[in-house]
Write a protein that holds these residues in place. Structure first.
Motif, mmCIF file in Angstrom:
data_model
loop_
_atom_site.group_PDB
_atom_site.id
_atom_site.type_symbol
_atom_site.label_atom_id
_atom_site.label_comp_id
_atom_site.label_asym_id
_atom_site.label_seq_id
_atom_site.Cartn_x
_atom_site.Cartn_y
_atom_site.Cartn_z
ATOM 1 N N VAL B 48 -0.457 11.589 -4.261
ATOM 2 C CA VAL B 48 0.924 11.895 -4.057
ATOM 3 C C VAL B 48 0.834 13.080 -2.818
ATOM 4 O O VAL B 48 1.365 13.359 -2.024
ATOM 5 N N ASN B 51 -0.204 11.813 0.696
ATOM 6 C CA ASN B 51 0.575 11.128 1.453
ATOM 7 C C ASN B 51 2.008 11.669 1.649
ATOM 8 O O ASN B 51 2.663 11.398 2.672
ATOM 9 N N TYR B 52 2.271 12.806 0.925
ATOM 10 C CA TYR B 52 3.659 13.554 1.138
ATOM 11 C C TYR B 52 3.488 14.728 1.791
ATOM 12 O O TYR B 52 4.371 15.284 2.234
ATOM 13 N N PRO B 56 2.085 14.165 6.421
ATOM 14 C CA PRO B 56 3.213 14.480 7.319
ATOM 15 C C PRO B 56 3.135 15.836 8.250
ATOM 16 O O PRO B 56 3.593 16.016 9.139
ATOM 17 N N SER B 119 -2.369 3.435 -1.308
ATOM 18 C CA SER B 119 -1.040 3.835 -1.635
ATOM 19 C C SER B 119 -1.105 4.603 -3.034
ATOM 20 O O SER B 119 -2.483 4.400 -3.704
#
Lengths: 220, 181
Positions: B48, B51-52, B56, B119
């Motif tokens: 988590v 990826n987040y 970014p 993922s």
């Protein structure tokens, strides 16, 4: 006085003058991190398929061990003992990140073949162990000696294992692109078993027994 | 993942507990379960975060520092929860619980997950497989070592060296699973 000191260190290097040298030799031979203390085993097995990888890994460990020992020993009076482990881990993780970026920038091939094992230096028990046992209690200069000794001991162990595995497994020896030698029969029919993972366990098990056997013989 | 790319025998991760805890069968089982649990939680939360947050803001190079802190915090939380809810289990796990922080298998699986760009669901599954593989090998190994204690081995071979040679034979057996793919 001199007599007394000589007697006390009769087993380690006898002619040792300064404490710096003593700490250095201690890590190199008497408490060799791999064969005697059996610390930091995971990368040992993984990266010893070739000499290049082993030497790269050894250099990485020496760098991280040296830098983190210096920092931790400098900060040893300012670190509250309650949070010392998290502090050590953050210091070590910082240097591992730096190392990984350096490798990626200047020697990308080695960075590629070491893969995640380079990042896993963070959880190598040797580094945290030396921080806790030695650097957090001793002055900076001795910590440098300790780091160099233990780091070189680790590298030598890596070198021995990878030397055996690469020679037996490929029938020759290539160091950073230069072919040092190749054995007549083995290079045509290499024992690929030694490059595979069971071979790693076997080689290190036998070497460990050998070191222990030498130790037993010497003490008697 | 559980048997083909076994964490211990083909990736050499988590060797310290593998040789340290594999002397008794009961300890091996509880250690395996604890490691699987932490692995699962660590993989989910680190993927988590990866990826987040890390991707970014383009700070993937911070992953080592972040992951190790996440794992350390998780181990503390798991320790507290087990202590409050099940005191017997807490006593049985003893020192092995805090030591999971420095288990390279846990950090290894989170790093593999981000290196492979898995993922969140994929990382969960791979962590579950890796944890189960770890437990399986740990249990097999401790079963063998319990029997091995009774055998008459040469003096310099006793203890760790013979354990390594046993592991070599075990790894050879697991190499056979490669053909399944």
């Amino acid at each position: 006085m001199n007599d007394l000191r000589d007697k006390r260190e009769d087993c380690p290097g006898r002619s040792v003058g300064s404490i710096f040298w003593k700490e250095f030799v201690k890590g190199l031979v008497i408490s060799n991190p791999v064969f005697i203390l059996t610390l930091g085993l995971c990368p040992i097995l993984a990266v010893t398929t070739s000499i290049d990888n082993a030497l790269g890994m050894g250099a990485g460990v020496i760098f991280v061990l040296l830098c983190s020992n210096i920092i931790i020993s400098t900060l040893r009076n300012a670190t509250p003992s309650l949070v010392r482990i998290p502090v050590f881990i953050v210091v070590i993780a910082t240097f591992v990140t730096i190392l990984s970026l350096i490798f990626e920038a200047y020697i990308p091939a080695l960075h590629q073949s070491l893969g995640i094992y380079l990042s896993l230096i963070v959880v190598n028990c040797i580094i945290l162990g030396r921080a806790e046992v030695f650097a957090s209690k001793n002055p900076v200069l001795y910590s440098i000696a300790d780091a160099l000794g233990i780091g070189l001991g680790y590298t030598i162990a890596l070198f021995i294992i990878s030397f055996l595995r690469e020679t037996l497994g490929t029938g020759g020896l290539n160091v950073f692109g230069f072919q040092l030698f190749s054995l007549p029969v083995l290079s045509e029919h290499p024992l690929t078993f030694f490059i595979s993972s069971p071979g790693a366990f076997l080689v290190i098990g036998l070497l460990m027994a050998l070191f222990r056997w030498i130790g037993v013989v010497k003490c008697e | 993942m559980a048997v083909i790319n076994n964490m211990v025998l083909s990736k050499f991760l988590g060797l310290c507990p593998f040789f340290g805890v594999s002397k008794k069968l009961s300890n091996a089982i509880s250690m395996g379960v604890a490691v699987t649990l932490v692995m699962l939680l660590a993989s989910v939360s680190s993927s988590v975060i990866y990826n987040y947050i890390l991707v970014p803001y383009n700070v993937e190079y911070m992953q080592i520092v972040i992951y190790i802190l996440v794992i350390a915090a998780l181990v503390q939380i798991v320790e507290l929860i087990i202590k409050r809810t099940n005191l017997n289990l807490y006593n049985a796990l003893g020192i092995y619980l805090p030591l999971i922080t420095t288990n390279c298998a846990v950090l290894g699986i989170t790093l593999i997950n981000s290196a492979e760009n898995y993922s969140i669901l994929e990382s969960t599954v791979s962590a579950l497989g890796a944890g189960m593989g770890f437990t399986l090998v740990l249990v097999i190994m401790s079963g063998i070592r319990e029997k091995l204690d009774l055998a008459d081995t040469p003096e310099s071979m006793r203890g760790l060296p013979i354990a390594f040679i046993t592991a070599a034979l075990l790894a050879l057996a697991f190499l056979g699973f490669n053909g399944m793919m």
